[in-house]
Design an enzyme around this catalytic site. Structure first.
Site, PDB file in Angstrom:
ATOM      1  N   ASN A   1      42.558  37.051  48.549  1.00 34.29           N
ATOM      2  CA  ASN A   1      41.366  36.587  49.268  1.00 34.29           C
ATOM      3  C   ASN A   1      41.362  35.069  49.174  1.00 34.29           C
ATOM      4  O   ASN A   1      41.039  34.520  48.136  1.00 34.29           O
ATOM      5  CB  ASN A   1      40.100  37.192  48.631  1.00 34.29           C
ATOM      6  CG  ASN A   1      38.834  36.640  49.265  1.00 34.29           C
ATOM      7  OD1 ASN A   1      38.885  35.934  50.272  1.00 34.29           O
ATOM      8  ND2 ASN A   1      37.696  36.973  48.667  1.00 34.29           N
ATOM      9  N   TRP A   2      41.734  34.427  50.269  1.00 33.19           N
ATOM     10  CA  TRP A   2      41.886  32.968  50.236  1.00 33.19           C
ATOM     11  C   TRP A   2      40.539  32.256  50.339  1.00 33.19           C
ATOM     12  O   TRP A   2      40.473  31.037  50.230  1.00 33.19           O
ATOM     13  CB  TRP A   2      42.827  32.508  51.348  1.00 33.19           C
ATOM     14  CG  TRP A   2      44.251  32.978  51.182  1.00 33.19           C
ATOM     15  CD1 TRP A   2      44.761  33.734  50.150  1.00 33.19           C
ATOM     16  CD2 TRP A   2      45.352  32.727  52.061  1.00 33.19           C
ATOM     17  NE1 TRP A   2      46.100  33.962  50.339  1.00 33.19           N
ATOM     18  CE2 TRP A   2      46.498  33.358  51.510  1.00 33.19           C
ATOM     19  CE3 TRP A   2      45.500  32.044  53.264  1.00 33.19           C
ATOM     20  CZ2 TRP A   2      47.751  33.310  52.115  1.00 33.19           C
ATOM     21  CZ3 TRP A   2      46.747  31.997  53.877  1.00 33.19           C
ATOM     22  CH2 TRP A   2      47.864  32.617  53.303  1.00 33.19           C
ATOM     23  N   LYS A   3      39.474  32.998  50.587  1.00 39.29           N
ATOM     24  CA  LYS A   3      38.129  32.415  50.698  1.00 39.29           C
ATOM     25  C   LYS A   3      38.149  31.247  51.696  1.00 39.29           C
ATOM     26  O   LYS A   3      38.889  31.298  52.671  1.00 39.29           O
ATOM     27  CB  LYS A   3      37.610  32.033  49.312  1.00 39.29           C
ATOM     28  CG  LYS A   3      37.691  33.224  48.332  1.00 39.29           C
ATOM     29  CD  LYS A   3      36.978  33.018  47.038  1.00 39.29           C
ATOM     30  CE  LYS A   3      37.135  34.271  46.172  1.00 39.29           C
ATOM     31  NZ  LYS A   3      36.414  34.171  44.899  1.00 39.29           N
TER      32      LYS A   3
ATOM     33  N   HIS B   1      31.585  41.081  49.813  1.00 43.81           N
ATOM     34  CA  HIS B   1      32.024  40.288  48.657  1.00 43.81           C
ATOM     35  C   HIS B   1      30.794  39.698  47.975  1.00 43.81           C
ATOM     36  O   HIS B   1      29.819  39.346  48.643  1.00 43.81           O
ATOM     37  CB  HIS B   1      32.975  39.181  49.121  1.00 43.81           C
ATOM     38  CG  HIS B   1      33.653  38.487  47.985  1.00 43.81           C
ATOM     39  ND1 HIS B   1      33.015  37.528  47.227  1.00 43.81           N
ATOM     40  CD2 HIS B   1      34.892  38.632  47.457  1.00 43.81           C
ATOM     41  CE1 HIS B   1      33.854  37.112  46.284  1.00 43.81           C
ATOM     42  NE2 HIS B   1      34.990  37.767  46.399  1.00 43.81           N
TER      43      HIS B   1
ATOM     44  N   GLU C   1      30.194  36.880  46.870  1.00 39.18           N
ATOM     45  CA  GLU C   1      29.787  35.565  47.381  1.00 39.18           C
ATOM     46  C   GLU C   1      28.954  35.723  48.645  1.00 39.18           C
ATOM     47  O   GLU C   1      28.019  34.957  48.888  1.00 39.18           O
ATOM     48  CB  GLU C   1      31.032  34.697  47.633  1.00 39.18           C
ATOM     49  CG  GLU C   1      31.617  34.191  46.319  1.00 39.18           C
ATOM     50  CD  GLU C   1      33.124  33.994  46.315  1.00 39.18           C
ATOM     51  OE1 GLU C   1      33.728  33.905  47.400  1.00 39.18           O
ATOM     52  OE2 GLU C   1      33.693  33.933  45.204  1.00 39.18           O
TER      53      GLU C   1
ATOM     54  N   GLU D   1      34.555  44.043  41.492  1.00 38.57           N
ATOM     55  CA  GLU D   1      34.663  42.632  41.104  1.00 38.57           C
ATOM     56  C   GLU D   1      33.413  42.220  40.332  1.00 38.57           C
ATOM     57  O   GLU D   1      32.387  41.870  40.941  1.00 38.57           O
ATOM     58  CB  GLU D   1      34.785  41.746  42.348  1.00 38.57           C
ATOM     59  CG  GLU D   1      36.006  42.005  43.189  1.00 38.57           C
ATOM     60  CD  GLU D   1      36.394  40.772  44.002  1.00 38.57           C
ATOM     61  OE1 GLU D   1      37.508  40.295  43.809  1.00 38.57           O
ATOM     62  OE2 GLU D   1      35.583  40.291  44.803  1.00 38.57           O
TER      63      GLU D   1
ATOM     64  N   GLY E   1      36.328  33.643  39.483  1.00 36.44           N
ATOM     65  CA  GLY E   1      36.506  32.200  39.445  1.00 36.44           C
ATOM     66  C   GLY E   1      36.182  31.566  38.104  1.00 36.44           C
ATOM     67  O   GLY E   1      36.046  30.345  38.007  1.00 36.44           O
TER      68      GLY E   1
ATOM     69  N   SER F   1      39.405  36.819  38.300  1.00 34.80           N
ATOM     70  CA  SER F   1      40.335  36.094  37.428  1.00 34.80           C
ATOM     71  C   SER F   1      41.598  36.891  37.103  1.00 34.80           C
ATOM     72  O   SER F   1      42.160  36.763  36.012  1.00 34.80           O
ATOM     73  CB  SER F   1      39.630  35.642  36.134  1.00 34.80           C
ATOM     74  OG  SER F   1      38.575  34.742  36.438  1.00 34.80           O
TER      75      SER F   1
ATOM     76  N   GLY G   1      41.611  35.940  43.974  1.00 33.87           N
ATOM     77  CA  GLY G   1      41.132  34.698  44.573  1.00 33.87           C
ATOM     78  C   GLY G   1      42.078  33.555  44.241  1.00 33.87           C
ATOM     79  O   GLY G   1      43.133  33.397  44.854  1.00 33.87           O
ATOM     80  N   GLY G   2      41.712  32.778  43.233  1.00 40.29           N
ATOM     81  CA  GLY G   2      42.448  31.551  42.904  1.00 40.29           C
ATOM     82  C   GLY G   2      43.955  31.729  42.791  1.00 40.29           C
ATOM     83  O   GLY G   2      44.721  30.920  43.342  1.00 40.29           O
TER      84      GLY G   2
HETATM   85  P1  13P Z   1      39.258  34.871  41.404  1.00 39.74           P
HETATM   86  O1  13P Z   1      40.555  35.610  41.344  1.00 39.74           O
HETATM   87  O2  13P Z   1      39.421  33.427  41.783  1.00 39.74           O
HETATM   88  O3  13P Z   1      38.431  35.071  40.180  1.00 39.74           O
HETATM   89  O4  13P Z   1      38.419  35.494  42.628  1.00 39.74           O
HETATM   90  C1  13P Z   1      38.292  36.865  42.701  1.00 39.74           C
HETATM   91  C2  13P Z   1      37.678  37.209  44.005  1.00 39.74           C
HETATM   92  O5  13P Z   1      36.529  36.906  44.258  1.00 39.74           O
HETATM   93  C3  13P Z   1      38.529  37.896  44.985  1.00 39.74           C
HETATM   94  O6  13P Z   1      37.771  38.382  46.033  1.00 39.74           O
END
Ligand code: 13P
Length: 255
Positions: free
Chosen positions: A9-11, A94, A96, A166, A172, A212, A233-234
């Site tokens: 997920n590149w956000k 998600h 967020e 999640e 994050g 994470s 994510g990251g």
């Molecule tokens: P991180 O891997 O950066 O913690 O993000 C997870 C995420 O929100 C994937 O959708």
């Protein structure tokens, strides 16, 4: 039986040029096609260029969100018919989006129905906040979120979709859930599916962990029997770390 998936997920990261470069790098690093489904979820603008450029590469594509209506006066939104044929998956609900953009269990349910209607596979996200976790409410929150998101879906629809657990406090933060906890909560998600739709559906539906996840912890996470992959994510923004996670997972699943 359930194909493992590493979903990036590149956000809100990556220009089109950066997305193309990252995709090429990943393809080179992973090398020959593996038993792991590699799903890239870039920003909307990158989807079409990536679809064209990556046609010969082993990637699935996903959007990060969609509206529930087919069309209309919804400035700034993207609808499922616009995504149909362009992506295979769409991330829905998600944390967020729930926390920053006012999404609710109800909108998540409407989007899930809409995505399925247009042949998109939803990746439905659920997860508890730190407060809820510390109050011991995780199981109740996850049960309620999963049940609400899937309300009104048929057994066939449920087994075709993906659920991502999640925990918000792990996203994050560099503080992933322990593999054991992640495995237990993904097992709880599967128990809810079993309760709602029976064993066959629960056994077929893929459940991912996110928060994470990185090359150092992915092995322990993927050893958990109820975890079928990760929503990353990251660590998915670096070709090397994402490719390593794909390869480590492929190793675990190799016969
Ligand atoms: P991180 O891997 O950066 O913690 O993000 C997870 C995420 O929100 C994937 O959708």
């Amino acid at each position: 039986m359930r194909k493992p998936m590493m979903a990036g997920n590149w956000k809100m990261n990556m220009t089109v040029a950066e997305a193309l470069a990252l995709t090429l790098q990943i393809d080179q690093l992973v090398g020959e096609a593996t038993a792991v489904e590699q799903l890239l979820c870039p920003p909307f603008l990158c989807l079409h260029p990536l679809k064209e450029a990556a046609a010969a590469m082993p990637f699935s594509l996903g959007a990060q969100n969609c509206h529930w209506q087919d069309s209309g006066a919804f400035t700034g939104e993207i609808s499922p018919p616009m995504l149909r044929g362009l992506v295979d998956y769409v991330i829905i609900g998600h944390s967020e989006r729930r926390q920053l953009f006012g999404e609710t269990d109800k909108s998540v349910n409407k989007k899930t129905h809409a995505a399925l209607t247009h042949q998109l596979t939803p990746i439905v996200c659920v997860g508890e906040s730190l407060d809820q976790n510390e109050r011991g409410e995780t199981a109740a929150v996850i049960t309620a979120q999963v049940s609400a998101a899937l309300d009104g879906l048929s057994a066939g629809q449920v087994q075709s979709l993906v659920i991502a657990y999640e925990p918000i406090w792990a996203i994050g933060t560099g503080r992933a859930a322990t593999a054991q906890t992640a495995g237990e909560i993904c097992g709880l998600v599967r128990a809810v599916l079993r309760q709602l739709h029976g064993n066959a559906v629960a056994d077929l539906t893929r459940v991912l962990y996110g928060g994470s996840a990185n090359p150092d912890n992915i092995s322990a996470i993927m050893e958990q029997p109820d975890i079928d992959g990760a929503l990353i994510g990251g660590a998915s923004l670096q070709a090397r770390s994402y490719a390593d996670m794909v390869k480590i997972t492929a190793e675990i699943y190799s016969p």
